[in-house]
Design a protein around this motif. Structure first.
Motif, PDB file in Angstrom:
ATOM      1  N   VAL A 155       1.102  -0.875  -0.163  1.00  0.00           N
ATOM      2  CA  VAL A 155      -0.220   0.130  -0.610  1.00  0.00           C
ATOM      3  C   VAL A 155       0.918   1.630   0.207  1.00  0.00           C
ATOM      4  O   VAL A 155       0.615   2.039  -0.840  1.00  0.00           O
ATOM      5  CB  VAL A 155      -1.047   0.271   1.145  1.00  0.00           C
ATOM      6  N   VAL A 156       2.119   1.723   0.760  1.00  0.00           N
ATOM      7  CA  VAL A 156       3.226   2.558   1.102  1.00  0.00           C
ATOM      8  C   VAL A 156       3.420   2.971  -0.549  1.00  0.00           C
ATOM      9  O   VAL A 156       3.606   4.247  -0.729  1.00  0.00           O
ATOM     10  CB  VAL A 156       4.238   2.511   1.391  1.00  0.00           C
ATOM     11  N   ARG A 157       3.655   1.410  -1.345  1.00  0.00           N
ATOM     12  CA  ARG A 157       4.685   1.523  -1.824  1.00  0.00           C
ATOM     13  C   ARG A 157       4.218   2.216  -3.508  1.00  0.00           C
ATOM     14  O   ARG A 157       4.305   2.682  -4.308  1.00  0.00           O
ATOM     15  CB  ARG A 157       5.471   0.564  -2.657  1.00  0.00           C
ATOM     16  N   ASN A 158       2.879   1.327  -3.317  1.00  0.00           N
ATOM     17  CA  ASN A 158       1.821   1.872  -4.964  1.00  0.00           C
ATOM     18  C   ASN A 158       0.371   3.118  -5.043  1.00  0.00           C
ATOM     19  O   ASN A 158       0.465   2.800  -3.624  1.00  0.00           O
ATOM     20  CB  ASN A 158       1.315   0.566  -5.050  1.00  0.00           C
ATOM     21  N   LYS A 159       1.318   3.937  -5.258  1.00  0.00           N
ATOM     22  CA  LYS A 159       0.370   5.755  -5.061  1.00  0.00           C
ATOM     23  C   LYS A 159      -1.593   5.237  -5.623  1.00  0.00           C
ATOM     24  O   LYS A 159      -2.112   5.974  -5.760  1.00  0.00           O
ATOM     25  CB  LYS A 159       0.805   6.416  -6.531  1.00  0.00           C
ATOM     26  N   PRO A 219      -9.019   6.022  -0.132  1.00  0.00           N
ATOM     27  CA  PRO A 219      -9.325   5.492   1.651  1.00  0.00           C
ATOM     28  C   PRO A 219      -9.929   4.116   2.426  1.00  0.00           C
ATOM     29  O   PRO A 219      -9.420   4.158   3.308  1.00  0.00           O
ATOM     30  CB  PRO A 219     -10.820   6.287   1.780  1.00  0.00           C
ATOM     31  N   MET A 220     -10.137   3.624   1.385  1.00  0.00           N
ATOM     32  CA  MET A 220     -10.189   1.798   1.521  1.00  0.00           C
ATOM     33  C   MET A 220      -8.868   1.446   1.591  1.00  0.00           C
ATOM     34  O   MET A 220      -8.788   0.561   2.969  1.00  0.00           O
ATOM     35  CB  MET A 220     -10.777   1.543   0.087  1.00  0.00           C
ATOM     36  N   TYR A 221      -7.745   1.767   0.884  1.00  0.00           N
ATOM     37  CA  TYR A 221      -6.585   0.987   1.347  1.00  0.00           C
ATOM     38  C   TYR A 221      -5.929   0.949   2.481  1.00  0.00           C
ATOM     39  O   TYR A 221      -5.099   0.963   3.556  1.00  0.00           O
ATOM     40  CB  TYR A 221      -6.081   0.909  -0.041  1.00  0.00           C
ATOM     41  N   MET A 222      -6.043   2.711   3.004  1.00  0.00           N
ATOM     42  CA  MET A 222      -5.528   3.280   4.026  1.00  0.00           C
ATOM     43  C   MET A 222      -6.125   2.160   5.120  1.00  0.00           C
ATOM     44  O   MET A 222      -5.258   2.306   6.225  1.00  0.00           O
ATOM     45  CB  MET A 222      -5.945   4.556   4.206  1.00  0.00           C
ATOM     46  N   LEU A 231      -3.297  -5.370  -5.455  1.00  0.00           N
ATOM     47  CA  LEU A 231      -2.116  -5.671  -4.826  1.00  0.00           C
ATOM     48  C   LEU A 231      -1.844  -6.907  -5.071  1.00  0.00           C
ATOM     49  O   LEU A 231      -0.746  -7.246  -4.661  1.00  0.00           O
ATOM     50  CB  LEU A 231      -2.979  -6.008  -3.269  1.00  0.00           C
ATOM     51  N   ARG A 232      -2.600  -7.590  -5.482  1.00  0.00           N
ATOM     52  CA  ARG A 232      -1.761  -9.147  -5.794  1.00  0.00           C
ATOM     53  C   ARG A 232      -0.857  -9.171  -7.165  1.00  0.00           C
ATOM     54  O   ARG A 232       0.250  -8.851  -7.578  1.00  0.00           O
ATOM     55  CB  ARG A 232      -3.102  -9.378  -6.656  1.00  0.00           C
ATOM     56  N   HIS A 233      -1.413  -7.438  -8.478  1.00  0.00           N
ATOM     57  CA  HIS A 233       0.089  -7.075  -8.678  1.00  0.00           C
ATOM     58  C   HIS A 233       1.274  -6.299  -8.234  1.00  0.00           C
ATOM     59  O   HIS A 233       2.064  -6.875  -8.640  1.00  0.00           O
ATOM     60  CB  HIS A 233      -0.295  -5.661 -10.148  1.00  0.00           C
ATOM     61  N   THR A 234       0.594  -5.466  -7.458  1.00  0.00           N
ATOM     62  CA  THR A 234       2.102  -5.315  -6.268  1.00  0.00           C
ATOM     63  C   THR A 234       2.555  -6.371  -6.037  1.00  0.00           C
ATOM     64  O   THR A 234       3.858  -6.098  -6.056  1.00  0.00           O
ATOM     65  CB  THR A 234       1.159  -4.526  -5.749  1.00  0.00           C
ATOM     66  N   LYS A 244       5.659  -7.824  -8.337  1.00  0.00           N
ATOM     67  CA  LYS A 244       6.600  -7.112  -8.682  1.00  0.00           C
ATOM     68  C   LYS A 244       6.955  -7.069  -7.338  1.00  0.00           C
ATOM     69  O   LYS A 244       8.127  -6.839  -7.876  1.00  0.00           O
ATOM     70  CB  LYS A 244       5.826  -5.361  -8.755  1.00  0.00           C
ATOM     71  N   MET A 245       6.620  -7.095  -6.567  1.00  0.00           N
ATOM     72  CA  MET A 245       7.622  -7.026  -5.624  1.00  0.00           C
ATOM     73  C   MET A 245       8.129  -7.854  -5.086  1.00  0.00           C
ATOM     74  O   MET A 245       9.842  -8.502  -4.306  1.00  0.00           O
ATOM     75  CB  MET A 245       7.001  -6.315  -3.926  1.00  0.00           C
TER      76      MET A 245
END
Length: 305
Positions: free
Chosen positions: A42-46, A51-54, A281-284, A287-288
């Motif tokens: 969540v921090v890395r992907n802009k 709000p939901m992901y926060m 999120l799965r895509h992030t 990549k991570m």
């Protein structure tokens, strides 16, 4: 918190159930890894700065804190069992108080974050056109600041006055009120999703609305997992107050460590339900884990090619 010390000393044929330290350690490490991965994603992907992901990130952060504390507490108990740590020392007790305060803060924070996610989903469904005006980043940040401040104070107070009955009552009331609010929100959302599914299915040439039904099923699953994992622990607290002398109640209280396993299991299941069902999120995560977007990883890969 998992030594069975919360059990009254009544006579009963039921033996206190002991869960091996390895179980708590494995659950703690798995939960720590999963939730930390969610926070970093969540921090890395802009694209996830909404709000939901926060709220999801807040839930994962509380789970990370609780997993870290529980893992550390388990290690302390292992060293104490082998005689390498004096559990009666003042420094160990102070550390244990800090861990208990953080655990209480995390447990309350998980409930509050879960409720915040339910409210966000409710606004998304019933006020879709006004969602971005109602659920702004500033309001979400203010809500999270209030949640973290409240949980921090509540955790410290609960440890300082852990023997007071009012603390147990507060914990139980908080759970029941949150449970009722979440139940109301999710039932309302489920009924709306089912109504939309029926209207779409009634249209000529329309296909089955799998997405709506899948969303309704997800909401039901979220609420069911929450109740299964949390209700036994709060029933234990309730029996401590209203059913002290009854041997049948004491038999249930002998399962205290199993209740803690359920609590920790919820922190393991949370990322799978909230996060891993999100394509972004799965895509992030991909990549991570594959290290495909990091300059450092790119330099390392060029050295081997």
């Amino acid at each position: 918190m998992n030594d069975g010390s919360a059990l009254p000393s009544n006579h009963t044929d039921c033996q206190v159930v002991k869960v091996p330290h390895l179980v708590f350690f494995v659950l703690g490490m798995v939960s720590l890894s999963e939730n930390l991965l969610v926070v970093l994603a969540v921090v890395r992907n802009k694209n996830l700065h909404s709000p939901m992901y926060m709220f999801i990130c807040s839930l994962a952060t509380f789970n990370t804190v609780s997993s870290l504390c529980k893992t550390w507490e388990t290690l302390m108990m292992v060293f104490s069992d082998v005689g390498q740590l004096d559990s009666r020392g003042d420094s160990v007790r102070r550390v244990d108080d800090v861990i208990d305060a953080l655990l209480c803060m995390s447990f309350i924070g998980c409930i509050c974050s879960f409720l915040a996610i339910a409210v966000d989903r409710y606004v998304t469904i019933f006020h879709a056109l006004r969602y971005h005006n109602i659920m702004t980043m500033r309001r979400a940040a203010a809500a999270l600041a209030g949640i973290w401040a409240l949980c921090g104070v509540a955790g410290a107070v609960m440890v300082a006055f852990c023997d007071a009955t009012v603390i147990k009552i507060f914990f139980i009331v908080l759970f029941l009120v949150s449970l009722l609010l979440i139940l109301f929100l999710y039932v309302h959302m489920f009924l709306l999703a089912r109504s939309h599914a029926r209207k779409i299915a009634a249209l000529p040439g329309s296909a089955m609305p799998h997405r709506s039904l899948r969303g309704a099923l997800t909401l039901t699953m979220l609420f069911g997992v929450f109740v299964v994992c949390w209700a036994p622990f709060f029933l234990h607290l309730l029996l401590l107050m209203v059913c002290v002398e009854n041997p049948y109640c004491e038999c249930y209280r002998s399962l205290f460590q199993l209740n803690l396993v359920l609590l920790m299991s919820h922190a393991v299941i949370d990322p799978a339900i909230y996060a891993f069902r999100s394509a972004e999120l799965r895509h992030t995560f991909r990549k991570m884990l594959l290290c495909s977007d990091s300059p450092f990883c790119y330099k390392v890969k060029t050295l081997f090619h």
